[in-house]
Scaffold this active site. Structure first.
Site, mmCIF file in Angstrom:
data_model
loop_
_atom_site.group_PDB
_atom_site.id
_atom_site.type_symbol
_atom_site.label_atom_id
_atom_site.label_comp_id
_atom_site.label_asym_id
_atom_site.label_seq_id
_atom_site.Cartn_x
_atom_site.Cartn_y
_atom_site.Cartn_z
ATOM 1 N N ASP A 16 0.857 -1.187 0.000
ATOM 2 C CA ASP A 16 0.000 0.000 0.000
ATOM 3 C C ASP A 16 0.897 1.242 0.000
ATOM 4 O O ASP A 16 2.123 1.133 -0.086
ATOM 5 C CB ASP A 16 -0.961 -0.033 1.189
ATOM 6 C CG ASP A 16 -0.261 -0.010 2.542
ATOM 7 O OD1 ASP A 16 0.943 0.326 2.628
ATOM 8 O OD2 ASP A 16 -0.930 -0.354 3.538
ATOM 9 N N ALA A 17 0.286 2.406 0.135
ATOM 10 C CA ALA A 17 1.046 3.664 0.088
ATOM 11 C C ALA A 17 2.068 3.782 1.216
ATOM 12 O O ALA A 17 3.055 4.496 1.089
ATOM 13 C CB ALA A 17 0.087 4.849 0.133
#
Length: 140
Positions: A16-17
């Site tokens: 994810d980010a």
């Protein structure tokens, strides 16, 4: 049979980010390990068997313990846990530097490709898995 494992590097596409592995990717990693386990037994396309049979995931019980992160070197294990006429269960782990990050029990069922109904594992495969299962349980 000894515990089967494959090495796997975490890439940006897996995260994810925040650089943490997205939860569903652990299932993908386990799938790769099971596939390579069966490939080591001589099955070139392990999910698609002769005679119109398929191996499909029936159920998955997964425990997420610690996060894996971008660039981690992981080892994904696959060990036969239970064997029946129509399915095999694998106990699997995702490990980083000896630390357990994720584990699960994945049941793989054999089904008829046309009807998607359970059917017996091919005899040769069942014999191979039976031998492996008994070899690993007799050493416990």
């Amino acid at each position: 049979m000894q515990l089967f494992s494959i090495p796997l590097r975490v890439y940006i596409e897996d995260t994810d980010a925040g650089g943490i592995v997205y939860y569903v990717n652990y299932l993908k990693y386990m799938e790769r390990s099971r596939t390579e386990f069966l490939r080591a037994l001589g099955y070139d396309r392990p999910a698609i068997l002769d005679g119109g049979l398929l191996l499909v995931v029936h159920s998955a019980q997964v425990n997420y313990r610690r996060p894996a992160r971008l660039d981690d070197q992981l080892y994904i294990t696959a060990q036969l846990h239970k064997l029946a006429r129509t399915y095999a269960e694998f106990q699997q782990q995702v490990i980083r530097d000896g630390e357990l990050l994720c584990d699960g029990i994945i049941r793989i069922a054999c089904v008829d490709a046309d009807t998607m109904k359970p059917t017996a594992l091919p005899a040769v495969m069942h014999q191979q898995l039976t031998h492996i299962f008994h070899s690993s349980t007799s050493k416990s």
